[in-house]
Design a protein around this motif. Structure first.
Motif, PDB file in Angstrom:
ATOM      1  N   HIS A 171      49.252  13.594 114.599  1.00 57.61           N
ATOM      2  CA  HIS A 171      47.723  14.211 114.997  1.00 57.61           C
ATOM      3  C   HIS A 171      47.229  14.421 113.764  1.00 57.61           C
ATOM      4  O   HIS A 171      45.982  14.511 113.475  1.00 57.61           O
ATOM      5  CB  HIS A 171      48.119  15.735 115.512  1.00 57.61           C
ATOM      6  N   HIS A 172      47.645  14.485 112.438  1.00 60.55           N
ATOM      7  CA  HIS A 172      47.017  14.759 111.124  1.00 60.55           C
ATOM      8  C   HIS A 172      46.258  13.333 110.525  1.00 60.55           C
ATOM      9  O   HIS A 172      45.631  13.247 109.817  1.00 60.55           O
ATOM     10  CB  HIS A 172      47.995  14.881 110.213  1.00 60.55           C
ATOM     11  N   PHE A 173      46.733  12.308 111.321  1.00 62.96           N
ATOM     12  CA  PHE A 173      46.200  10.847 111.026  1.00 62.96           C
ATOM     13  C   PHE A 173      45.175  10.182 111.969  1.00 62.96           C
ATOM     14  O   PHE A 173      44.546   9.315 111.858  1.00 62.96           O
ATOM     15  CB  PHE A 173      47.329   9.805 111.078  1.00 62.96           C
ATOM     16  N   ASN A 174      45.043  11.319 112.941  1.00 62.65           N
ATOM     17  CA  ASN A 174      43.795  10.783 114.213  1.00 62.65           C
ATOM     18  C   ASN A 174      42.590  11.341 113.566  1.00 62.65           C
ATOM     19  O   ASN A 174      41.890  11.955 114.214  1.00 62.65           O
ATOM     20  CB  ASN A 174      44.198  11.650 115.250  1.00 62.65           C
ATOM     21  N   ASN A 175      42.309  10.576 112.430  1.00 62.45           N
ATOM     22  CA  ASN A 175      40.801  10.780 112.141  1.00 62.45           C
ATOM     23  C   ASN A 175      40.503   9.689 111.121  1.00 62.45           C
ATOM     24  O   ASN A 175      41.365   8.774 110.801  1.00 62.45           O
ATOM     25  CB  ASN A 175      40.708  11.919 111.145  1.00 62.45           C
ATOM     26  N   PRO A 176      39.392   9.450 110.657  1.00 59.36           N
ATOM     27  CA  PRO A 176      38.891   8.169 109.795  1.00 59.36           C
ATOM     28  C   PRO A 176      39.873   7.728 108.749  1.00 59.36           C
ATOM     29  O   PRO A 176      40.242   6.799 108.481  1.00 59.36           O
ATOM     30  CB  PRO A 176      37.474   8.479 109.413  1.00 59.36           C
ATOM     31  N   LEU A 177      40.086   8.684 107.719  1.00 58.93           N
ATOM     32  CA  LEU A 177      40.938   8.664 106.748  1.00 58.93           C
ATOM     33  C   LEU A 177      42.234   8.458 107.171  1.00 58.93           C
ATOM     34  O   LEU A 177      42.987   7.390 106.342  1.00 58.93           O
ATOM     35  CB  LEU A 177      40.735   9.852 105.766  1.00 58.93           C
ATOM     36  N   GLY A 178      42.903   8.970 108.100  1.00 52.91           N
ATOM     37  CA  GLY A 178      44.151   8.712 108.608  1.00 52.91           C
ATOM     38  C   GLY A 178      44.319   7.344 109.148  1.00 52.91           C
ATOM     39  O   GLY A 178      45.391   6.597 108.938  1.00 52.91           O
ATOM     40  N   ARG A 179      43.235   6.781 109.886  1.00 49.44           N
ATOM     41  CA  ARG A 179      43.360   5.498 110.257  1.00 49.44           C
ATOM     42  C   ARG A 179      43.285   4.339 109.277  1.00 49.44           C
ATOM     43  O   ARG A 179      44.113   3.348 109.259  1.00 49.44           O
ATOM     44  CB  ARG A 179      42.225   5.161 111.392  1.00 49.44           C
ATOM     45  N   VAL A 180      42.607   4.730 108.122  1.00 48.43           N
ATOM     46  CA  VAL A 180      42.633   3.653 106.812  1.00 48.43           C
ATOM     47  C   VAL A 180      43.995   3.541 106.608  1.00 48.43           C
ATOM     48  O   VAL A 180      44.401   2.412 106.105  1.00 48.43           O
ATOM     49  CB  VAL A 180      41.670   4.258 105.910  1.00 48.43           C
ATOM     50  N   PHE A 181      44.514   4.703 106.621  1.00 51.38           N
ATOM     51  CA  PHE A 181      45.962   4.776 105.952  1.00 51.38           C
ATOM     52  C   PHE A 181      47.061   3.980 106.718  1.00 51.38           C
ATOM     53  O   PHE A 181      47.784   3.080 106.517  1.00 51.38           O
ATOM     54  CB  PHE A 181      46.417   6.114 105.774  1.00 51.38           C
ATOM     55  N   ILE A 182      46.827   4.219 108.351  1.00 49.01           N
ATOM     56  CA  ILE A 182      47.714   3.583 109.207  1.00 49.01           C
ATOM     57  C   ILE A 182      47.364   2.071 109.195  1.00 49.01           C
ATOM     58  O   ILE A 182      48.195   1.255 109.174  1.00 49.01           O
ATOM     59  CB  ILE A 182      47.611   4.053 110.543  1.00 49.01           C
ATOM     60  N   ILE A 183      46.243   1.615 109.145  1.00 49.31           N
ATOM     61  CA  ILE A 183      45.896   0.198 109.046  1.00 49.31           C
ATOM     62  C   ILE A 183      46.484  -0.429 108.090  1.00 49.31           C
ATOM     63  O   ILE A 183      47.319  -1.619 108.043  1.00 49.31           O
ATOM     64  CB  ILE A 183      44.433   0.093 109.303  1.00 49.31           C
ATOM     65  N   ALA A 184      46.251   0.059 106.919  1.00 43.96           N
ATOM     66  CA  ALA A 184      46.790  -0.557 105.570  1.00 43.96           C
ATOM     67  C   ALA A 184      48.238  -0.546 105.601  1.00 43.96           C
ATOM     68  O   ALA A 184      48.716  -1.541 105.068  1.00 43.96           O
ATOM     69  CB  ALA A 184      46.262   0.489 104.292  1.00 43.96           C
ATOM     70  N   PHE A 185      49.040   0.453 106.062  1.00 42.30           N
ATOM     71  CA  PHE A 185      50.195   0.546 106.238  1.00 42.30           C
ATOM     72  C   PHE A 185      50.685  -0.493 107.099  1.00 42.30           C
ATOM     73  O   PHE A 185      51.667  -1.226 106.699  1.00 42.30           O
ATOM     74  CB  PHE A 185      50.862   1.996 106.580  1.00 42.30           C
ATOM     75  N   THR A 186      50.124  -0.952 108.204  1.00 42.96           N
ATOM     76  CA  THR A 186      50.569  -1.663 109.345  1.00 42.96           C
ATOM     77  C   THR A 186      50.541  -3.124 108.672  1.00 42.96           C
ATOM     78  O   THR A 186      51.376  -3.858 108.893  1.00 42.96           O
ATOM     79  CB  THR A 186      49.716  -1.641 110.516  1.00 42.96           C
ATOM     80  N   LEU A 187      49.312  -3.413 107.999  1.00 42.62           N
ATOM     81  CA  LEU A 187      49.148  -4.660 107.571  1.00 42.62           C
ATOM     82  C   LEU A 187      49.889  -5.252 106.257  1.00 42.62           C
ATOM     83  O   LEU A 187      50.409  -6.456 106.010  1.00 42.62           O
ATOM     84  CB  LEU A 187      47.432  -4.835 107.309  1.00 42.62           C
ATOM     85  N   ILE A 188      49.982  -4.113 105.549  1.00 44.76           N
ATOM     86  CA  ILE A 188      50.909  -4.388 104.275  1.00 44.76           C
ATOM     87  C   ILE A 188      52.354  -4.426 104.610  1.00 44.76           C
ATOM     88  O   ILE A 188      53.211  -5.472 104.003  1.00 44.76           O
ATOM     89  CB  ILE A 188      50.621  -3.661 103.142  1.00 44.76           C
ATOM     90  N   LEU A 189      53.083  -3.575 105.069  1.00 45.22           N
ATOM     91  CA  LEU A 189      54.397  -3.434 105.487  1.00 45.22           C
ATOM     92  C   LEU A 189      54.923  -3.779 106.886  1.00 45.22           C
ATOM     93  O   LEU A 189      56.299  -3.733 106.934  1.00 45.22           O
ATOM     94  CB  LEU A 189      54.659  -1.796 105.116  1.00 45.22           C
ATOM     95  N   GLY A 190      54.029  -3.850 107.920  1.00 39.92           N
ATOM     96  CA  GLY A 190      54.198  -3.670 109.234  1.00 39.92           C
ATOM     97  C   GLY A 190      55.449  -5.207 109.271  1.00 39.92           C
ATOM     98  O   GLY A 190      56.244  -4.822 110.203  1.00 39.92           O
ATOM     99  N   TRP A 191      55.033  -5.978 108.833  1.00 41.90           N
ATOM    100  CA  TRP A 191      55.972  -7.457 109.213  1.00 41.90           C
ATOM    101  C   TRP A 191      57.280  -7.225 108.542  1.00 41.90           C
ATOM    102  O   TRP A 191      58.216  -7.295 109.054  1.00 41.90           O
ATOM    103  CB  TRP A 191      55.251  -8.622 108.807  1.00 41.90           C
ATOM    104  N   PRO A 192      57.399  -6.803 107.210  1.00 40.45           N
ATOM    105  CA  PRO A 192      58.791  -6.841 106.326  1.00 40.45           C
ATOM    106  C   PRO A 192      59.440  -5.609 107.206  1.00 40.45           C
ATOM    107  O   PRO A 192      60.761  -5.791 107.387  1.00 40.45           O
ATOM    108  CB  PRO A 192      58.648  -6.560 105.055  1.00 40.45           C
ATOM    109  N   LEU A 193      58.999  -4.758 107.603  1.00 40.55           N
ATOM    110  CA  LEU A 193      59.592  -3.556 108.070  1.00 40.55           C
ATOM    111  C   LEU A 193      59.942  -3.944 109.654  1.00 40.55           C
ATOM    112  O   LEU A 193      61.264  -3.528 110.303  1.00 40.55           O
ATOM    113  CB  LEU A 193      58.618  -2.358 108.016  1.00 40.55           C
ATOM    114  N   TYR A 194      59.311  -4.744 110.283  1.00 39.83           N
ATOM    115  CA  TYR A 194      59.908  -5.175 111.508  1.00 39.83           C
ATOM    116  C   TYR A 194      60.920  -6.026 111.505  1.00 39.83           C
ATOM    117  O   TYR A 194      62.034  -5.688 112.226  1.00 39.83           O
ATOM    118  CB  TYR A 194      58.633  -5.976 112.326  1.00 39.83           C
ATOM    119  N   LEU A 195      61.028  -6.874 110.336  1.00 42.39           N
ATOM    120  CA  LEU A 195      62.007  -7.866 110.086  1.00 42.39           C
ATOM    121  C   LEU A 195      63.368  -6.886 109.902  1.00 42.39           C
ATOM    122  O   LEU A 195      64.518  -7.041 110.349  1.00 42.39           O
ATOM    123  CB  LEU A 195      61.677  -8.884 109.172  1.00 42.39           C
TER     124      LEU A 195
END
Length: 385
Positions: A171-195
């Motif tokens: 809930h603390h990330f459900n805002n513009p700044l939080g979404r920036v963090f989530i998108i950046a985290f997903t794009l940078i670390l999403g693939w290696p962490l999935y593997l």
């Protein structure tokens, strides 16, 4: 809906198009079969040419080498401000063409590169290993993703959350700044962490990893392939270590590591955006079948990158229906099946950076459709926590 896309002229038309884009695609069993879809495709689109496939791979590899040569030879001669801009441009463009190589390697995994399975797997193994991807480990889980697309019980990746599984801190990330963090985290670390730890993958009753031959993702008879995949990634990593010992870690990161992050970012974003949209249904075991699951994806528009990425993004619906069609036939085949699919085909040409923000805001979890007092097995994305 289907083929409409976005052609807004004024605010009223923009509102109408936006409403059309989120209008739910049909979730009932379609009036056509996979056989009907295949019959609509010109027969030559199923042909795989080793020469033609190799020419695309050769072009991508030559571009990657030329970019490397230009960057390492000429960028160091530029003064500091210009060199920073040049390195940034290099990282982005090189990352795009590294992803193009990944797409060709991905076709090897689907046996779409040539008619020779051993050649496809050998080439796919080498290319994936050079991109630090365990080839057979990925191939097995990716095959299951195609076999169970949009099944809430059996799909292997980008499995949506339910409202009651969302952690309280989200809930603390459900805002513009939080979404920036989530998108950046997903794009940078999403693939290696999935593997590595199966993040955003199917839920298992114990630890799951693409590098673990005893992972619940795999069967006992597949363990040898997982070990071979690990050896390939280890060999590539050791090669990078030896290069770093001579050139330095920062040189390896700038020339190879940073572009690889760009390639991985596009991989995650493209896959995520194909399966995340307010208009697309997901199904539990009471409703799911293969054809409806495969149809519940959306084609996207990446502009000039459609060509660079071998049209993996703008013909993805076709890819889920018939994954063995090579990319150089995908546009023709995709156009051929649209009249058959009708409203079951969905296209959204929202620029990918806008779409990523919109889906991160609007598609938070899935909830079952209510059929009177009865809950159906069809689930749709919701955005209200």
């Amino acid at each position: 809906m289907g083929k409409g896309g976005r052609m807004p002229v004024n605010s009223d038309q923009q509102k109408s198009v936006d409403q059309e884009l989120v209008r739910r695609v049909p979730h009932q069993k379609p009036p056509f079969t996979i056989s009907d879809i295949k019959k609509a495709i010109p027969p030559h689109c199923f042909n795989r040419s080793l020469v033609l496939s190799s020419s695309y791979l050769f072009f991508d590899l030559v571009v990657c080498f030329l970019l490397y040569h230009i960057a390492t030879t000429y960028i160091p001669l530029l003064p500091a401000p210009l060199s920073y801009l040049a390195w940034t441009a290099y990282v982005y463009v090189q990352g795009c063409f590294m992803f193009a190589v990944w797409v060709v390697a991905h076709e090897c995994g689907h046996q779409a590169f040539s008619d020779y399975h051993l050649l496809n797997d050998t080439l796919g193994f080498v290319l994936h290993s050079l991109l630090l991807v365990p080839y057979f480990s990925w191939k097995i889980s990716h095959r299951r993703h195609h076999a169970n697309t949009n099944s809430l019980d059996r799909d292997e990746n980008h499995v949506p959350r339910f409202k009651n599984t969302i952690r309280s801190y989200y809930h603390h990330f459900n805002n513009p700044l939080g979404r920036v963090f989530i998108i950046a985290f997903t794009l940078i670390l999403g693939w290696p962490l999935y593997l590595i730890v199966n993040i955003a993958g199917r839920s298992y009753d114990r630890f799951a990893s693409h590098f673990d031959p005893y992972s619940p993702i795999y069967s006992k008879r597949e363990r040898a392939q997982i070990i071979l995949s690990d050896i390939g990634v280890f060999a590539a990593g050791y090669g990078l270590y030896r290069i770093a010992a001579v050139k330095g870690l920062s040189w390896v990161f700038l020339v190879y590591g940073a572009p690889l992050h760009v390639a991985n970012g596009f991989l995650v974003m493209i896959t995520l955006l194909h399966h995340t949209h307010l208009s697309l249904p997901h199904y539990d075991s009471s409703e799911w079948d293969w054809l409806r699951g495969a149809l519940a994806t959306v084609d996207r528009n990446y502009g000039i990158l459609n060509i660079v990425f071998h049209h993996i993004a703008d013909t993805h619906v076709l890819h889920h229906l018939i994954s063995s069609i090579p990319h150089y036939h995908s546009q023709e085949a995709s156009e051929a099946i649209k009249p058959v699919l009708g409203d079951y085909y969905h296209y959204d040409d929202t620029p990918f950076y806008k779409a990523m923000w919109r889906e991160a805001k609007e598609c938070l979890y899935v909830e079952a459709e209510q059929d009177g007092d009865k809950t159906s097995g069809v689930y749709w994305y919701k955005n209200k926590l």
